[in-house]
Design a protein around this motif. Sequence first.
Motif, short mmCIF file in Angstrom:
data_model
loop_
_atom_site.label_atom_id
_atom_site.label_comp_id
_atom_site.label_asym_id
_atom_site.label_seq_id
_atom_site.Cartn_x
_atom_site.Cartn_y
_atom_site.Cartn_z
N VAL A 66 23.93 6.39 -0.07
CA VAL A 66 22.97 7.24 -0.77
C VAL A 66 23.46 8.69 -0.73
O VAL A 66 24.46 9.00 -0.08
CB VAL A 66 21.57 7.15 -0.12
N THR A 67 22.74 9.59 -1.40
CA THR A 67 23.05 11.01 -1.32
C THR A 67 22.45 11.59 -0.04
O THR A 67 21.61 10.95 0.61
CB THR A 67 22.48 11.77 -2.53
N SER A 68 22.84 12.81 0.28
CA SER A 68 22.33 13.46 1.48
C SER A 68 20.80 13.65 1.44
O SER A 68 20.11 13.34 2.42
CB SER A 68 23.04 14.79 1.71
N PRO A 69 20.23 14.15 0.33
CA PRO A 69 18.77 14.27 0.27
C PRO A 69 18.07 12.91 0.39
O PRO A 69 17.02 12.79 1.02
CB PRO A 69 18.51 14.91 -1.10
N GLN A 70 18.66 11.88 -0.23
CA GLN A 70 18.08 10.55 -0.14
C GLN A 70 18.16 10.01 1.28
O GLN A 70 17.24 9.32 1.75
CB GLN A 70 18.79 9.60 -1.11
N TYR A 71 19.23 10.34 1.98
CA TYR A 71 19.37 9.94 3.38
C TYR A 71 18.22 10.51 4.21
O TYR A 71 17.62 9.81 5.04
CB TYR A 71 20.71 10.41 3.93
N ASN A 72 17.91 11.79 3.99
CA ASN A 72 16.81 12.42 4.72
C ASN A 72 15.51 11.67 4.48
O ASN A 72 14.72 11.44 5.42
CB ASN A 72 16.65 13.87 4.29
N ILE A 73 15.25 11.32 3.24
CA ILE A 73 14.02 10.61 2.89
C ILE A 73 13.97 9.25 3.56
O ILE A 73 12.95 8.85 4.15
CB ILE A 73 13.89 10.48 1.36
N VAL A 74 15.07 8.52 3.50
CA VAL A 74 15.13 7.19 4.12
C VAL A 74 14.86 7.28 5.62
O VAL A 74 14.10 6.48 6.18
CB VAL A 74 16.50 6.53 3.87
N VAL A 102 10.46 14.37 -3.85
CA VAL A 102 10.46 13.10 -3.11
C VAL A 102 10.20 11.94 -4.05
O VAL A 102 10.88 10.90 -4.00
CB VAL A 102 9.41 13.13 -1.98
N THR A 103 9.23 12.09 -4.94
CA THR A 103 8.88 11.02 -5.88
C THR A 103 10.08 10.66 -6.75
O THR A 103 10.36 9.46 -6.96
CB THR A 103 7.72 11.46 -6.78
N ASN A 104 10.79 11.65 -7.23
CA ASN A 104 11.95 11.41 -8.09
C ASN A 104 13.06 10.67 -7.34
O ASN A 104 13.67 9.73 -7.87
CB ASN A 104 12.47 12.73 -8.63
N GLU A 105 13.33 11.08 -6.09
CA GLU A 105 14.38 10.44 -5.31
C GLU A 105 13.98 9.04 -4.86
O GLU A 105 14.82 8.13 -4.77
CB GLU A 105 14.74 11.29 -4.10
N VAL A 106 12.70 8.85 -4.58
CA VAL A 106 12.21 7.53 -4.16
C VAL A 106 12.41 6.51 -5.27
O VAL A 106 12.72 5.33 -5.00
CB VAL A 106 10.73 7.61 -3.73
N LYS A 107 12.24 6.93 -6.51
CA LYS A 107 12.47 6.01 -7.63
C LYS A 107 13.88 5.42 -7.55
O LYS A 107 14.08 4.22 -7.79
CB LYS A 107 12.28 6.74 -8.96
N LYS A 108 14.85 6.25 -7.24
CA LYS A 108 16.24 5.81 -7.14
C LYS A 108 16.43 4.89 -5.93
O LYS A 108 17.19 3.91 -5.99
CB LYS A 108 17.17 7.01 -7.04
N LEU A 109 15.74 5.21 -4.83
CA LEU A 109 15.87 4.39 -3.62
C LEU A 109 15.19 3.03 -3.78
O LEU A 109 15.65 2.03 -3.23
CB LEU A 109 15.27 5.15 -2.43
N ILE A 115 13.91 1.08 -0.44
CA ILE A 115 12.54 1.52 -0.20
C ILE A 115 11.58 0.69 -1.05
O ILE A 115 11.87 0.37 -2.20
CB ILE A 115 12.36 3.02 -0.54
N ALA A 116 10.43 0.37 -0.46
CA ALA A 116 9.37 -0.35 -1.18
C ALA A 116 8.13 0.54 -1.25
O ALA A 116 7.88 1.35 -0.35
CB ALA A 116 9.04 -1.65 -0.48
N LYS A 117 7.39 0.42 -2.34
CA LYS A 117 6.15 1.16 -2.51
C LYS A 117 4.97 0.19 -2.55
O LYS A 117 5.05 -0.89 -3.13
CB LYS A 117 6.18 1.98 -3.80
N LYS A 118 3.86 0.62 -1.95
CA LYS A 118 2.63 -0.16 -2.05
C LYS A 118 1.46 0.81 -2.12
O LYS A 118 1.57 1.97 -1.72
CB LYS A 118 2.48 -1.10 -0.85
N LEU A 129 5.21 4.44 1.44
CA LEU A 129 6.62 4.09 1.35
C LEU A 129 7.07 3.44 2.65
O LEU A 129 6.72 3.90 3.74
CB LEU A 129 7.45 5.35 1.09
N SER A 130 7.86 2.40 2.53
CA SER A 130 8.41 1.74 3.71
C SER A 130 9.78 1.17 3.37
O SER A 130 10.15 1.05 2.20
CB SER A 130 7.47 0.62 4.19
N LEU A 131 10.52 0.83 4.41
CA LEU A 131 11.83 0.21 4.19
C LEU A 131 11.66 -1.22 3.72
O LEU A 131 10.76 -1.94 4.17
CB LEU A 131 12.64 0.21 5.49
N THR A 132 12.52 -1.64 2.83
CA THR A 132 12.61 -3.06 2.49
C THR A 132 13.36 -3.77 3.61
O THR A 132 13.98 -3.10 4.47
CB THR A 132 13.38 -3.25 1.17
#
Length: 207
Positions: A66-74, A102-109, A115-118, A129-132
């Motif tokens: 992933v990218t560095s910003p996405q890594y932070n989110i994960v 965050v919303t924009n990067e989460v879409k990519k994740l 990442i899973a959304k519920k 948001l949680s890990l798959t």
Amino acid sequence: MHRRAEQANADPKNEEMVFGPTVSLPALLDKGRQPDGTFRQLLYDISVVATLLESAREYLAERLGVTSPQYNIVMVIARTGAAKGVSVSEVATRLNVTGAFVTNEVKKLVKAGLIAKKSNPDDGRGVLLSLTPAGYTQVRALEPHLLMVNNRLFGTLSKSDFQDLARIVGSLIDVFSQTVAVLKALSAESDKMERVTAKHDRKKRTK
């Protein structure tokens, strides 16, 4: 005109250039000819540390794909969400970024399968948001790299050094953010004035 300034204007090669201090707060000043010397070095050091820390984070992000910003989110989701999940606003607050980012990067994740959304049961319009399972496996596989990097980066700090560093850095975030917001506003105002001036000049030339 001051004699020193006259000499500098007459022959700048023979006169040392003198600048005023870049900070005036007494707590940040030294005694002597360069009262802001320690302050200036601190700024240079912070800049270098930030660059090196980002390089280390990029290494970890690459291991995760992933990218560095996405890594932070994960990592925020992994470490604070647990099975319950974490809201977009919580992630944004932890990382000092906007919810829209965050919303924009989460879409990519989500698309990457990490990442899973519920739906958030406490907020019908929000999501958690949680890990798959695949995301959990990849973060777990990253842990040896994470330990190695962090131990090497901060291995020289004592307990008290670490606590002081965490407190000081945390205390600077708000004022740094506010300062940057002011600078952006000043820059926007300057750009606006330049556009107005340019428009006025064009009108004068067409008359």
